[in-house]
Scaffold this active site. Sequence first.
Site, PDB file in Angstrom:
ATOM      1  N   PHE A  98      -1.202  14.158  11.530  1.00 33.82           N
ATOM      2  CA  PHE A  98      -1.568  15.086  10.829  1.00 33.82           C
ATOM      3  C   PHE A  98      -0.592  15.747   9.602  1.00 33.82           C
ATOM      4  O   PHE A  98      -0.246  16.891   9.923  1.00 33.82           O
ATOM      5  CB  PHE A  98      -1.982  16.401  11.784  1.00 33.82           C
ATOM      6  CG  PHE A  98      -3.061  17.452  11.296  1.00 33.82           C
ATOM      7  CD1 PHE A  98      -4.250  17.156  11.347  1.00 33.82           C
ATOM      8  CD2 PHE A  98      -2.540  18.529  10.945  1.00 33.82           C
ATOM      9  CE1 PHE A  98      -5.103  18.044  10.783  1.00 33.82           C
ATOM     10  CE2 PHE A  98      -3.561  19.607  10.356  1.00 33.82           C
ATOM     11  CZ  PHE A  98      -4.948  19.305  10.295  1.00 33.82           C
ATOM     12  N   THR A 127      -1.332   7.557  10.001  1.00 34.42           N
ATOM     13  CA  THR A 127       0.082   7.748  10.259  1.00 34.42           C
ATOM     14  C   THR A 127       0.935   6.975   9.353  1.00 34.42           C
ATOM     15  O   THR A 127       0.400   6.146   8.432  1.00 34.42           O
ATOM     16  CB  THR A 127       0.144   7.336  11.849  1.00 34.42           C
ATOM     17  OG1 THR A 127      -0.137   5.702  11.791  1.00 34.42           O
ATOM     18  CG2 THR A 127      -0.426   8.078  12.807  1.00 34.42           C
ATOM     19  N   LYS A 171      -1.205   1.562   5.387  1.00 38.27           N
ATOM     20  CA  LYS A 171      -1.105   0.152   4.716  1.00 38.27           C
ATOM     21  C   LYS A 171      -0.544  -0.816   5.721  1.00 38.27           C
ATOM     22  O   LYS A 171      -0.764  -1.956   5.567  1.00 38.27           O
ATOM     23  CB  LYS A 171      -0.426   0.181   3.299  1.00 38.27           C
ATOM     24  CG  LYS A 171      -0.825   0.872   2.445  1.00 38.27           C
ATOM     25  CD  LYS A 171      -0.148   1.084   1.157  1.00 38.27           C
ATOM     26  CE  LYS A 171       1.179   1.684   1.127  1.00 38.27           C
ATOM     27  NZ  LYS A 171       0.893   3.245   1.425  1.00 38.27           N
ATOM     28  N   VAL A 186      -4.790   2.006  -1.769  1.00 35.49           N
ATOM     29  CA  VAL A 186      -4.335   1.451  -2.866  1.00 35.49           C
ATOM     30  C   VAL A 186      -4.935   2.230  -4.093  1.00 35.49           C
ATOM     31  O   VAL A 186      -6.082   2.557  -4.112  1.00 35.49           O
ATOM     32  CB  VAL A 186      -4.909   0.069  -3.461  1.00 35.49           C
ATOM     33  CG1 VAL A 186      -4.560  -0.405  -4.685  1.00 35.49           C
ATOM     34  CG2 VAL A 186      -4.563  -0.893  -2.372  1.00 35.49           C
ATOM     35  N   GLY A 205      -4.343   5.804  -4.186  1.00 32.23           N
ATOM     36  CA  GLY A 205      -4.595   6.932  -3.882  1.00 32.23           C
ATOM     37  C   GLY A 205      -6.210   7.328  -3.995  1.00 32.23           C
ATOM     38  O   GLY A 205      -7.139   6.672  -3.688  1.00 32.23           O
ATOM     39  N   GLY A 251      10.659  14.728  -4.343  1.00 27.38           N
ATOM     40  CA  GLY A 251      10.034  14.196  -3.178  1.00 27.38           C
ATOM     41  C   GLY A 251       9.243  12.943  -3.318  1.00 27.38           C
ATOM     42  O   GLY A 251       8.298  12.749  -2.553  1.00 27.38           O
ATOM     43  N   LYS A 264       0.234  -3.410  -1.062  1.00 27.95           N
ATOM     44  CA  LYS A 264      -1.157  -3.066  -1.846  1.00 27.95           C
ATOM     45  C   LYS A 264      -1.434  -4.525  -2.310  1.00 27.95           C
ATOM     46  O   LYS A 264      -2.935  -4.530  -2.528  1.00 27.95           O
ATOM     47  CB  LYS A 264      -0.733  -1.943  -2.918  1.00 27.95           C
ATOM     48  CG  LYS A 264      -0.344  -0.756  -2.433  1.00 27.95           C
ATOM     49  CD  LYS A 264       0.017   0.490  -3.386  1.00 27.95           C
ATOM     50  CE  LYS A 264       0.392   1.761  -2.691  1.00 27.95           C
ATOM     51  NZ  LYS A 264       1.010   2.682  -3.748  1.00 27.95           N
ATOM     52  N   GLY A 272      -0.629  11.251  -3.601  1.00 30.10           N
ATOM     53  CA  GLY A 272      -0.845  12.761  -3.464  1.00 30.10           C
ATOM     54  C   GLY A 272      -1.752  13.017  -2.430  1.00 30.10           C
ATOM     55  O   GLY A 272      -2.620  12.377  -2.131  1.00 30.10           O
TER      56      GLY A 272
END
Length: 336
Positions: free
Chosen positions: A8, A95, A124, A151, A153, A205, A223, A314
Amino acid sequence: MRIIVCGFGTVAQSLAKLLVSRSDDLYAKYGIMPRIVGAFDTHGGAVEQSGLDLNRLVEVKKKYGSIKNYDKSKKKWTGLDIIKNIDADVLIETTASNYRDAEPGMSHITTAMKLGMHVISVNKGPLAIAFPSLMELALYNQVQFRFSGTVGGGTPILNYAKNSLQGEQITSFAGILNGTTNYILTNMAHGMSFAQALKDAKSRGYVEADESLDLDGFDAAAKLVILANWIMGMKVTMPDIKRTGIRKVTLDDVKKAAKKKMAIKLIASCNKDLEVSPKEIPIDDPLCVNGTLNAISFTSEHSGTQTIIGKGAGGTETASAILRDLLDIRREILRA
């Protein structure tokens, strides 16, 4: 649709907010009322067969750093506890990616499939290590397995290649699949040293807690494995990728490339070989995007080369990919 969410963090919280904001729209347009009946993070979990209050779940996470404080129950739910004991239709695995043994995501996914749950993964690790066997397990248990958020987002790279180029024969592809390394190399093109560019990326970040996942090409390689299997029909895993990261790229290398009107980018390619490595590409090539953008060019037998560009990561963007997969699963269920 009853849903269990594994992990989460940012993506799962973004998904919860998305489901709340679009609840009326999802029912009106698609006849779907998703309910998260179980969720957990590293400290514990929360379950409610009638559906968790998602606004409260996000607030509890923000206030306490864990959703274990959602109710007064002393029971410490693990992911496998929830998967085995709570009735659900879909498991969403968010996770952290782990390229050593893919745990705990691998156990979450395989257990859910064996119990007849459809699975959506943005993790992934399991796909990079065991893509062919996971596809076989899904087929054997007659469940849907979707992973478009792994892959690109929110950028629908996998869907584009599989659906928009349907009927075409894709012969090769190459792409910038890691936004962090692209940001670092872009800053180096603007005069920063590798160390300065890395420090800047960390301050924003952009860099994984384990920086080697970005810098040594593990993320891009994972990916590439997913793309090669899903789009080209290969049966490959991480050891099949020839991988070189960007640590040895110097400011001098970048300047020399610029004099030739080229830019150095970390390119993941599937041609004769599967490779991730820094390469010089022309600055006017559509693939030559800057900042944190991702881009991938597909070369087809008849329609030539087409490039798709977008944000590669994102929370909100990846949550939108999960929702896309959820609707896809819903369509497949109705079709069956």
